[in-house]
Scaffold this motif. Structure first.
Motif, mmCIF file in Angstrom:
data_model
loop_
_atom_site.group_PDB
_atom_site.id
_atom_site.type_symbol
_atom_site.label_atom_id
_atom_site.label_comp_id
_atom_site.label_asym_id
_atom_site.label_seq_id
_atom_site.Cartn_x
_atom_site.Cartn_y
_atom_site.Cartn_z
ATOM 1 N N PHE A 71 10.101 7.313 36.434
ATOM 2 C CA PHE A 71 10.909 8.465 36.015
ATOM 3 C C PHE A 71 10.021 9.697 35.796
ATOM 4 O O PHE A 71 10.402 10.818 36.146
ATOM 5 C CB PHE A 71 11.687 8.142 34.737
ATOM 6 C CG PHE A 71 12.775 7.118 34.916
ATOM 7 C CD1 PHE A 71 13.577 7.110 36.051
ATOM 8 C CD2 PHE A 71 13.011 6.151 33.939
ATOM 9 C CE1 PHE A 71 14.600 6.162 36.216
ATOM 10 C CE2 PHE A 71 14.020 5.202 34.097
ATOM 11 C CZ PHE A 71 14.810 5.208 35.239
ATOM 12 N N MET A 72 8.855 9.497 35.203
ATOM 13 C CA MET A 72 7.928 10.627 34.994
ATOM 14 C C MET A 72 7.448 11.168 36.345
ATOM 15 O O MET A 72 7.329 12.382 36.545
ATOM 16 C CB MET A 72 6.727 10.188 34.146
ATOM 17 C CG MET A 72 7.054 9.854 32.717
ATOM 18 S SD MET A 72 7.418 11.344 31.732
ATOM 19 C CE MET A 72 7.848 10.594 30.148
ATOM 20 N N PHE A 73 7.173 10.257 37.281
ATOM 21 C CA PHE A 73 6.711 10.670 38.616
ATOM 22 C C PHE A 73 7.790 11.492 39.308
ATOM 23 O O PHE A 73 7.523 12.559 39.856
ATOM 24 C CB PHE A 73 6.363 9.429 39.448
ATOM 25 C CG PHE A 73 5.818 9.738 40.818
ATOM 26 C CD1 PHE A 73 4.458 9.757 41.055
ATOM 27 C CD2 PHE A 73 6.674 10.023 41.884
ATOM 28 C CE1 PHE A 73 3.947 10.049 42.320
ATOM 29 C CE2 PHE A 73 6.178 10.318 43.151
ATOM 30 C CZ PHE A 73 4.815 10.334 43.364
ATOM 31 N N THR A 74 9.048 10.986 39.276
ATOM 32 C CA THR A 74 10.096 11.714 39.996
ATOM 33 C C THR A 74 10.423 13.028 39.296
ATOM 34 O O THR A 74 10.877 13.972 39.941
ATOM 35 C CB THR A 74 11.375 10.867 40.168
ATOM 36 O OG1 THR A 74 11.680 10.230 38.932
ATOM 37 C CG2 THR A 74 11.204 9.811 41.238
ATOM 38 N N TYR A 75 10.178 13.109 37.985
ATOM 39 C CA TYR A 75 10.416 14.384 37.305
ATOM 40 C C TYR A 75 9.270 15.362 37.564
ATOM 41 O O TYR A 75 9.494 16.507 37.975
ATOM 42 C CB TYR A 75 10.611 14.212 35.789
ATOM 43 C CG TYR A 75 11.015 15.524 35.155
ATOM 44 C CD1 TYR A 75 12.324 15.990 35.285
ATOM 45 C CD2 TYR A 75 10.092 16.363 34.538
ATOM 46 C CE1 TYR A 75 12.701 17.232 34.785
ATOM 47 C CE2 TYR A 75 10.464 17.602 34.034
ATOM 48 C CZ TYR A 75 11.768 18.027 34.160
ATOM 49 O OH TYR A 75 12.135 19.266 33.688
ATOM 50 N N THR A 106 6.030 14.863 39.429
ATOM 51 C CA THR A 106 5.302 14.942 40.708
ATOM 52 C C THR A 106 6.227 15.378 41.839
ATOM 53 O O THR A 106 5.848 16.186 42.681
ATOM 54 C CB THR A 106 4.602 13.604 40.997
ATOM 55 O OG1 THR A 106 3.835 13.239 39.833
ATOM 56 C CG2 THR A 106 3.665 13.722 42.175
ATOM 57 N N ASP A 107 7.473 14.885 41.835
ATOM 58 C CA ASP A 107 8.418 15.376 42.847
ATOM 59 C C ASP A 107 8.735 16.854 42.632
ATOM 60 O O ASP A 107 9.098 17.560 43.570
ATOM 61 C CB ASP A 107 9.711 14.555 42.843
ATOM 62 C CG ASP A 107 9.562 13.252 43.627
ATOM 63 O OD1 ASP A 107 8.763 13.224 44.564
ATOM 64 O OD2 ASP A 107 10.232 12.265 43.298
ATOM 65 N N VAL A 119 16.949 11.947 39.357
ATOM 66 C CA VAL A 119 16.642 10.568 38.951
ATOM 67 C C VAL A 119 15.622 10.582 37.813
ATOM 68 O O VAL A 119 15.763 9.852 36.824
ATOM 69 C CB VAL A 119 16.117 9.749 40.157
ATOM 70 C CG1 VAL A 119 15.523 8.418 39.710
ATOM 71 C CG2 VAL A 119 17.233 9.523 41.170
ATOM 72 N N GLY A 120 14.599 11.433 37.929
ATOM 73 C CA GLY A 120 13.583 11.508 36.881
ATOM 74 C C GLY A 120 14.123 12.073 35.586
ATOM 75 O O GLY A 120 13.944 11.488 34.507
ATOM 76 N N GLU A 121 14.816 13.201 35.682
ATOM 77 C CA GLU A 121 15.289 13.872 34.464
ATOM 78 C C GLU A 121 16.309 13.020 33.710
ATOM 79 O O GLU A 121 16.216 12.844 32.499
ATOM 80 C CB GLU A 121 15.903 15.224 34.804
ATOM 81 C CG GLU A 121 16.285 15.973 33.535
ATOM 82 C CD GLU A 121 16.971 17.289 33.832
ATOM 83 O OE1 GLU A 121 17.972 17.580 33.165
ATOM 84 O OE2 GLU A 121 16.496 18.029 34.718
ATOM 85 N N ASN A 181 2.177 13.379 29.170
ATOM 86 C CA ASN A 181 0.867 14.042 29.275
ATOM 87 C C ASN A 181 0.153 13.644 30.564
ATOM 88 O O ASN A 181 -0.432 14.477 31.265
ATOM 89 C CB ASN A 181 -0.032 13.661 28.087
ATOM 90 C CG ASN A 181 0.401 14.305 26.785
ATOM 91 O OD1 ASN A 181 1.212 15.230 26.770
ATOM 92 N ND2 ASN A 181 -0.128 13.820 25.677
ATOM 93 N N LEU A 182 0.208 12.345 30.866
ATOM 94 C CA LEU A 182 -0.490 11.841 32.052
ATOM 95 C C LEU A 182 0.121 12.408 33.330
ATOM 96 O O LEU A 182 -0.581 12.970 34.181
ATOM 97 C CB LEU A 182 -0.423 10.305 32.075
ATOM 98 C CG LEU A 182 -1.007 9.653 33.331
ATOM 99 C CD1 LEU A 182 -2.520 9.871 33.409
ATOM 100 C CD2 LEU A 182 -0.695 8.150 33.361
ATOM 101 N N HIS A 183 1.422 12.289 33.474
ATOM 102 C CA HIS A 183 2.051 12.670 34.753
ATOM 103 C C HIS A 183 2.081 14.185 34.956
ATOM 104 O O HIS A 183 1.930 14.662 36.083
ATOM 105 C CB HIS A 183 3.447 12.050 34.857
ATOM 106 C CG HIS A 183 3.370 10.584 35.154
ATOM 107 N ND1 HIS A 183 3.293 10.084 36.428
ATOM 108 C CD2 HIS A 183 3.297 9.508 34.331
ATOM 109 C CE1 HIS A 183 3.199 8.763 36.388
ATOM 110 N NE2 HIS A 183 3.199 8.387 35.132
ATOM 111 N N TYR A 184 2.239 14.924 33.877
ATOM 112 C CA TYR A 184 2.222 16.391 34.000
ATOM 113 C C TYR A 184 0.838 16.867 34.452
ATOM 114 O O TYR A 184 0.727 17.694 35.364
ATOM 115 C CB TYR A 184 2.602 17.015 32.658
ATOM 116 C CG TYR A 184 2.512 18.527 32.609
ATOM 117 C CD1 TYR A 184 3.348 19.321 33.390
ATOM 118 C CD2 TYR A 184 1.605 19.170 31.753
ATOM 119 C CE1 TYR A 184 3.280 20.703 33.332
ATOM 120 C CE2 TYR A 184 1.541 20.557 31.692
ATOM 121 C CZ TYR A 184 2.369 21.317 32.484
ATOM 122 O OH TYR A 184 2.299 22.687 32.421
#
Length: 483
Positions: free
Chosen positions: A210-214, A216-217, A252-254, A298-301
């Motif tokens: 979810f973090m990736f799709t929010y 990184t996408d 999907v992420g949000e 923090n990591l994905h951002y």
């Protein structure tokens, strides 16, 4: 706009609206590439679900009023197509030294290498995320979420097709070789990794997904918006249609994160927990505590910030000057679209402190796009924090300072806290577990990742969605597991 622009030809193996039946050379090249793609998909696509019927949307038109139809399909039989947004008549180049000139329908010789590299980098991210997410089907928290994962995966596959079409049609032998290399590289491989760092990271669990799709996408969205401005019209049209599909990935992420936050808040309220930072007590309820969500955020951002490259970049300036890659929403910006004398404030490390420095706007284009990205990211945080406050908790999810946890650009050689305070190596070593997910955090999240395959049931750590996909009821069988 002609009907040819809108209707998709399904008579070839490759659905398309670019007239492939009349373009025998490119059709042949894509047909030669197709079996290698299917081999890649079967090897690296969603593991364990290739034979299952999944309720997926397939693009059948590029008309914004209705471009997708939903039906059950086995993923290897999905109709990946080559779809470009309709051609705008008399389109001109909206920025750079060629501002106002007719958009190019072919690649200008002098920009060939630069354009090819941009297409390849964009193309490389698409299969990478499929590879990163290939194990997640086995721990899906519901059939609804499993279906969303597979929808994202098949569309990333289609976006790879979109870039490969451009390589095959416009870049000759070089393009064919690059198209083959897109299937050769592997996310996280020691020998042939994907081109960008964030796409070689593991996606071990659904919160990461979810973090990736929010986050990184969303970087993908910003890059596609910039390329959609391109003076090279086929690239512009390709990216415009990809953005239509990309919106679902960020949805999907949000909504995924919203549902995790909602479930945690509900569980804390039911259990009478007043302190959301009492991690042990919250975890004992079988939900993910808010401080751990903040660490994942923090990591994905920060991994996603690195995708924008260095804040000051002559490559970005050249791509803009040459009319190849514009800014986010270029045509809505009120300036001369050439930036000859403009400046833009850039955060830099000056004498051991983080300061804003005015740089030529041309070389600060990456910084500007990253700022646009950060502003776009804030919208989701407002929604997540609203859920927390409506539940009666005094806790806020926040974006960390851009100097925190960076591997590229101005701040790669220093350590900073999420608040932006500079710290030494020893302090970072002692405290980074407060700010980034530890292996214990990962183990805890992994312990919650249990597959739920009964229609209408959801794992303990996530709330059901407010509405189903394609307005289906809550207990709709989005994936036919028994087939």
């Amino acid at each position: 706009m002609t009907m040819h622009d809108i209707k998709v030809d399904y008579s070839t193996t490759i659905p398309n609206n670019v007239g492939l039946t009349e373009d025998r050379r490119v059709l042949k090249a894509l047909e030669v590439w197709h079996p290698g793609y299917l081999n890649w998909w079967n090897d690296m696509g969603p593991e364990g679900f290739q034979e299952k019927l999944v309720y997926l949307r397939t693009a059948y038109s590029v008309d914004p009023r209705g471009w997708a139809k939903f039906d059950y399909v086995r993923m290897p039989e999905y109709r990946w197509g080559v779809l470009l947004a309709p051609q705008e008549e008399n389109r001109t180049i909206p920025f750079g030294e060629h501002y106002g000139e007719p958009a190019w329908q072919d690649v200008p010789g002098e920009y060939r290498a630069m354009l090819r590299r941009l297409v390849v980098i964009q193309g490389d991210t698409e299969p990478a995320s499929v590879e990163q997410q290939r194990h997640l089907g086995k721990t899906a928290p519901s059939l609804y979420d499993m279906r969303n994962l597979f929808q994202v995966n098949v569309e990333e596959g289609r976006h790879l097709w979109a870039m490969v079409y451009l390589l095959q049609k416009y870049f000759g032998r070089d393009g064919r070789e690059e198209a083959d290399d897109l299937l050769r590289r592997r996310s996280g491989s020691a020998d042939a990794p994907r081109m960008l760092g964030a796409f070689n990271e593991a996606t071990p669990d659904w919160l990461s997904f979810f973090m990736f799709t929010y986050f990184t996408d969303r970087d993908g969205k910003m890059q596609l918006h910039s390329l959609a401005q391109s003076g090279f019209d086929p690239l512009s049209r390709t990216c415009r249609f990809m953005l239509t599909e990309e919106a679902h990935h960020m949805f999907v992420g949000e909504t995924g994160i919203s549902r995790v936050v909602q479930r945690t808040c509900d569980a804390m309220k039911e259990a009478g927990i007043t302190d959301p930072t009492d991690i042990a007590k919250v975890r004992a309820l079988g939900v993910i505590d808010l401080p751990t969500m903040q660490k994942k955020l923090n990591l994905h951002y920060t991994l996603s910030l690195d995708l924008f490259g260095s804040e000051v970049s002559t490559n970005a300036a050249n791509a803009f000057n040459n009319g190849i890659k514009g800014r986010y929403r270029e045509t809505q910006i009120e300036d001369d679209h050439q930036l000859k004398n403009d400046t833009y404030p850039v955060l830099k490390l000056v004498d051991g402190a983080i300061k804003r420095v005015d740089e030529p706007a041309l070389t600060a284009l990456n910084m500007r796009l990253r700022d646009d990205y950060s502003q776009d990211c804030v919208k989701g945080l407002l929604r997540w924090n609203k859920i927390i406050s409506l539940s009666g908790y005094d806790y806020k999810l926040t974006l960390p300072n851009v100097a925190f946890h960076r591997a590229i650009g101005e701040f790669k050689a220093i350590h900073a806290t999420p608040d932006g305070a500079l710290i030494d190596d020893a302090t970072w070593g002692k405290r980074k577990g407060e700010w980034l997910p530890s292996s214990e955090d990962g183990d805890f999240i992994a312990s919650l990742m249990k597959s739920e395959t009964e229609p209408g049931t959801f794992a303990s750590w996530i709330s059901p969605p407010k509405v189903g996909i394609d307005n289906k009821p809550g207990d709709f069988e989005y994936v036919k597991i028994e087939t």
